[in-house]
Design an enzyme around this catalytic site. Sequence first.
Site, mmCIF file in Angstrom:
data_model
loop_
_atom_site.group_PDB
_atom_site.id
_atom_site.type_symbol
_atom_site.label_atom_id
_atom_site.label_comp_id
_atom_site.label_asym_id
_atom_site.label_seq_id
_atom_site.Cartn_x
_atom_site.Cartn_y
_atom_site.Cartn_z
ATOM 1 N N LYS A 149 0.878 -1.268 -0.200
ATOM 2 C CA LYS A 149 0.047 -0.005 -0.204
ATOM 3 C C LYS A 149 0.791 1.205 0.119
ATOM 4 O O LYS A 149 1.955 1.232 0.277
ATOM 5 C CB LYS A 149 -0.858 0.010 1.134
ATOM 6 C CG LYS A 149 -0.287 0.290 2.641
ATOM 7 C CD LYS A 149 -1.322 0.400 3.674
ATOM 8 C CE LYS A 149 -1.234 1.887 3.998
ATOM 9 N NZ LYS A 149 -0.564 2.173 5.199
ATOM 10 N N ASP A 190 -2.376 -6.004 2.349
ATOM 11 C CA ASP A 190 -3.103 -5.103 3.449
ATOM 12 C C ASP A 190 -2.391 -5.853 4.775
ATOM 13 O O ASP A 190 -3.097 -7.111 4.836
ATOM 14 C CB ASP A 190 -4.558 -5.099 3.580
ATOM 15 C CG ASP A 190 -4.979 -3.956 4.629
ATOM 16 O OD1 ASP A 190 -4.531 -4.439 5.857
ATOM 17 O OD2 ASP A 190 -5.713 -3.348 4.271
ATOM 18 N N HIS A 191 -1.339 -5.604 5.178
ATOM 19 C CA HIS A 191 -0.763 -6.515 6.110
ATOM 20 C C HIS A 191 -1.832 -6.831 7.464
ATOM 21 O O HIS A 191 -1.503 -7.812 7.999
ATOM 22 C CB HIS A 191 0.511 -6.031 6.827
ATOM 23 C CG HIS A 191 0.532 -4.931 7.705
ATOM 24 N ND1 HIS A 191 0.222 -3.584 7.606
ATOM 25 C CD2 HIS A 191 0.584 -5.105 9.162
ATOM 26 C CE1 HIS A 191 0.272 -2.766 8.758
ATOM 27 N NE2 HIS A 191 0.685 -3.675 9.882
ATOM 28 N N LYS A 237 -2.850 -10.670 9.839
ATOM 29 C CA LYS A 237 -2.602 -10.653 11.323
ATOM 30 C C LYS A 237 -3.581 -12.027 11.717
ATOM 31 O O LYS A 237 -4.593 -12.154 11.152
ATOM 32 C CB LYS A 237 -3.141 -9.451 12.265
ATOM 33 C CG LYS A 237 -2.189 -8.412 11.899
ATOM 34 C CD LYS A 237 -2.534 -7.038 12.540
ATOM 35 C CE LYS A 237 -1.703 -6.229 12.111
ATOM 36 N NZ LYS A 237 -0.575 -5.881 13.342
ATOM 37 N N GLU A 262 -2.563 4.080 18.147
ATOM 38 C CA GLU A 262 -1.225 3.912 18.360
ATOM 39 C C GLU A 262 -0.615 5.021 19.200
ATOM 40 O O GLU A 262 -0.901 6.140 19.178
ATOM 41 C CB GLU A 262 -0.600 4.188 16.957
ATOM 42 C CG GLU A 262 -0.950 3.362 15.754
ATOM 43 C CD GLU A 262 -0.209 3.432 14.479
ATOM 44 O OE1 GLU A 262 0.828 2.553 14.369
ATOM 45 O OE2 GLU A 262 -0.546 4.208 13.827
ATOM 46 N N HIS A 289 -6.792 -0.634 6.633
ATOM 47 C CA HIS A 289 -6.715 -1.715 7.578
ATOM 48 C C HIS A 289 -8.379 -1.609 8.068
ATOM 49 O O HIS A 289 -8.852 -2.567 8.391
ATOM 50 C CB HIS A 289 -5.774 -1.545 8.499
ATOM 51 C CG HIS A 289 -4.457 -1.418 7.946
ATOM 52 N ND1 HIS A 289 -3.820 -1.800 6.992
ATOM 53 C CD2 HIS A 289 -3.311 -0.480 8.294
ATOM 54 C CE1 HIS A 289 -2.585 -1.726 6.581
ATOM 55 N NE2 HIS A 289 -2.296 -0.492 7.577
ATOM 56 N N LYS A 333 -2.480 8.628 15.747
ATOM 57 C CA LYS A 333 -0.951 8.397 16.287
ATOM 58 C C LYS A 333 -0.907 9.134 17.462
ATOM 59 O O LYS A 333 -1.809 10.220 17.889
ATOM 60 C CB LYS A 333 -0.145 8.885 15.285
ATOM 61 C CG LYS A 333 -0.120 8.204 14.018
ATOM 62 C CD LYS A 333 1.138 8.034 13.431
ATOM 63 C CE LYS A 333 0.982 7.175 12.010
ATOM 64 N NZ LYS A 333 1.295 5.943 12.315
ATOM 65 N N LYS A 376 -1.049 1.731 22.448
ATOM 66 C CA LYS A 376 -1.537 1.116 21.221
ATOM 67 C C LYS A 376 -2.584 -0.018 21.401
ATOM 68 O O LYS A 376 -2.482 -0.651 22.568
ATOM 69 C CB LYS A 376 -0.078 0.088 20.737
ATOM 70 C CG LYS A 376 -0.429 -0.645 19.621
ATOM 71 C CD LYS A 376 0.306 -0.265 18.686
ATOM 72 C CE LYS A 376 0.195 -1.384 17.354
ATOM 73 N NZ LYS A 376 0.228 -0.985 16.098
HETATM 74 C C1 BG6 Z 1 0.893 1.065 8.593
HETATM 75 C C2 BG6 Z 1 0.834 2.347 8.548
HETATM 76 O O1 BG6 Z 1 0.050 0.679 7.404
HETATM 77 O O2 BG6 Z 1 0.237 0.613 9.620
HETATM 78 C C3 BG6 Z 1 1.475 3.006 9.821
HETATM 79 O O3 BG6 Z 1 1.339 3.019 7.320
HETATM 80 C C4 BG6 Z 1 0.969 2.246 10.996
HETATM 81 O O4 BG6 Z 1 1.368 4.381 9.805
HETATM 82 C C5 BG6 Z 1 0.773 0.874 10.813
HETATM 83 O O5 BG6 Z 1 1.871 2.713 12.047
HETATM 84 C C6 BG6 Z 1 0.319 0.133 11.762
HETATM 85 O O6 BG6 Z 1 0.470 -1.435 11.825
HETATM 86 P P1 BG6 Z 1 0.471 -2.135 12.943
HETATM 87 O O7 BG6 Z 1 0.804 -3.848 12.486
HETATM 88 O O8 BG6 Z 1 1.746 -1.894 13.705
HETATM 89 O O9 BG6 Z 1 -0.774 -2.030 13.610
#
Ligand code: BG6
Length: 510
Positions: free
Chosen positions: A170, A199-200, A204, A238, A262, A362, A367
């Site tokens: 992305k 989309d990571h 998860k 976050e 996400h 942020k 988190k």
């Molecule tokens: C990324 C964003 O896709 O996801 C970042 O670009 C963000 O800004 C991150 O910090 C959050 O990922 P995770 O896996 O730490 O929740």
Amino acid sequence: MDLERLALENPLIDGLERLPVRSTVLVIFGAMGDLASRKLLPAIYNLAHEGSLPERIELIGISRGESSDERFRQHMRESVDRFSRRRPNVDVLDGLLENVRYVSGSFDDPDLYSRLREVLEAIDADFGGPVNRVFYLSTAPEFFPVITTALGEAGLNVAEDADVRVVIEKPIGYDLASARIQNEAALRHFDESQIFRIDHYLGKETVQNVMALRFANALFEPFWNRNFVDHVQITAAEDIGVGTRAGYYEGSGALRDLVQNHMLQLLALLTMEPPTAFEANRLRDEKVKVLEAIVPPRLDEVASMAVRAQYAPGVVSGVECAGYLEEPGVAERSRTETYAALKLYVSNWRWAGVPFYLRTGKRLARKLTEIAVTLRPVPHLAFNTTGNSGVQPNQVVLTVQPDEGVSVSLGAKIPGTKMAIRPVNMEFHYGTSFMSESPEAYERLIMDAMRGDATLFTRNDEVEALWAIIDPILAAWRADESSPIPQYAAGSAGPNAADELLDGCAWRRL
Ligand code: BG6
């Protein structure tokens, strides 16, 4: 005996399903970059550690800087040492590094692709047959069309008797129109079945568990609808700030960075209809259907359905932090939002009228990524005053991170001679139930891309459906160049303005 039964008797058999993954060359564009160093290279190491990689794996790192195989190997060793979720085993790492090489060049230089072709052909010759190729674009987004076009023009988009796939990180575009252009550019040279858009969050474990929870249990389905659900809150908070990423973040902001992908993915998995099979297109068809049922706010509705804000100086976990405007690389009068909250409705038979509240930011207090589904109150309370007063609507909370798990709140009688009631939680925790560490999202996704399984990747129409929801909000915010952006102190739970979205209820505590 079939694999499923074997897997139940011996969890280690799980690895066996990976054996059919064909020998693969993984080519990482942007191999010296931040994402590759922090996530991709350590993930590849962890796959090697678990014996999950195909029997023959070759890794080619590409980036603009002059370097050598040896220097790139050293870079990979340092990345793994620093960012791997487990301490590397020297033998495994050395073994992996033997198959690592480096090619330098500018992504728009045709010569790079000729040299890459020579290396790929040498690998095929050495192997004695065609090896699958995965091109991983871990670069700034402006290079995606450059690289897919160059690969196509060099004839590297297909290979005889082998699969060629391209993985794209992305962001796919910065609005609907640019996402369409990007999709078209990729589809000019690659078939949709070859394209794996990451989309990571989908990698998860706990996000996949949303589907397990919904579709492997009869318990939830009866109340998973407008008749019983009062509202849903999705939080992706976050504690980190923008760090060194202002160059990217200034042009993105929280809405594009986290909501468009996400958070809307979480919403889609939570609300979609059950797919008939856990298979790439069946699952993505259902997601697209539900995303298209989310009516994008009209321009004149945006002010009452979306809130943006920026972090001001404050204290996070006891440490003083600068405000967004003081961060390096941020414009003096930046209007980029570091916090976004939205109210959305899914206009279909199942969900009509149920508000979905989303918030991300942020430099918030901590988190936390969670989905909280709050049910309607019981229709009638028959206890005496003391009993009634402690009764709260039931909640199902899916915690994506940290403290991964699921909790269901129930009203229970407080022991004693009075009928007094208060909520208690019934909890499932990943850590204690499975006693094993979950793989990183990228491990799963890299493996799936090598296997050719696109279930956890985003399809082109899905990307466009996601942008269609966000586009009017971006347009309304862009058009408003003067009203002040609300501020929230770093370390707080966000701006007060976000409370007004909630129709009288409160955000869950961070
Ligand atoms: C990324 C964003 O896709 O996801 C970042 O670009 C963000 O800004 C991150 O910090 C959050 O990922 P995770 O896996 O730490 O929740």
